[in-house]
Design an enzyme around this catalytic site. Sequence first.
Site, mmCIF file in Angstrom:
data_model
loop_
_atom_site.group_PDB
_atom_site.id
_atom_site.type_symbol
_atom_site.label_atom_id
_atom_site.label_comp_id
_atom_site.label_asym_id
_atom_site.label_seq_id
_atom_site.Cartn_x
_atom_site.Cartn_y
_atom_site.Cartn_z
ATOM 1 N N ASP A 193 33.636 -22.249 55.244
ATOM 2 C CA ASP A 193 33.422 -22.869 55.116
ATOM 3 C C ASP A 193 33.895 -25.233 54.304
ATOM 4 O OD1 ASP A 193 31.926 -22.386 57.428
ATOM 5 O OD2 ASP A 193 30.255 -21.625 56.027
ATOM 6 N N ASP B 138 37.535 -19.824 49.855
ATOM 7 C CA ASP B 138 35.848 -20.272 50.117
ATOM 8 C C ASP B 138 36.226 -20.303 51.824
ATOM 9 O OD1 ASP B 138 33.342 -20.643 50.649
ATOM 10 O OD2 ASP B 138 33.398 -23.038 50.892
#
Length: 267
Positions: free
Chosen positions: A15, A13
């Site tokens: 953020d 991922d």
Amino acid sequence: MTNRRPVECWLTDMDGVLVHEEQAIPGAADFLKRLQDAGRRFLVLTNNSIYTPRDLRARLSASGIDLPEESIWTSALATAQFLQDQREGGSAYVIGEAGLTTALHDAGYIMTERDPDYVVLGETRTYSFEAITRAIRLIEDGARFIATNPDATGPSPQGPLPATGSIAALITKATGVEPYYVGKPNPLMMRSALNRIDAHSETTVMIGDRMDTDIVSGLEAGLRTILVLTGSTRPHQVDRHPFVPTRVVESIADVVPLIEQFAPAAE
């Protein structure tokens, strides 16, 4: 992780794992450089559909992270690929930004307000009442409802902002039609990412900061998972879920040594 097949590919991922409010998290740049130096296949995933990969590459570069745009996989790209596979050369009424409209154009889709095959809802900072009303009417007239991701809110320096999931709930309340969400936690996004880098689930790890999206979608796609504690999930929240990550670490810096530790044996 030690008693399973070596790790050949990595998904992560963005953020909360690599960046936080556009500031690089310590260890992120080193992690990506190690992957590139070792020749590992990898993708950086994000549910954010606002930006194109080129935009995201520039934003990451400004924070000190060097990442090729082809190594970024967004929910907008996954949505465009899904629609191309489902109905090639179709049409859509789109609520979203350049990341979504560009992906759909590149997939051969026509943007239209007249009898579209789909209403496609993505994230934008300027949701308009007029656009939402038009989407509701088109869905009531038979358009299929697709949303890039179910995230109810998104971050900003001033606090949370309403995101795709919140607007989708409004449209569903008005029409009685639930959208099909393409992005995390739908394992479809993981599988499309695996296909993009020719990876196998048994030799791939997913790194994320959210139990309810990153970890569960990785698990459902058959991947090993690593939860970092630099984002949304706090340590005391991990055990509240009926599933667990393969490993929990403080930050992406703790993953760097694992790249070689779990690498395939030299040929």
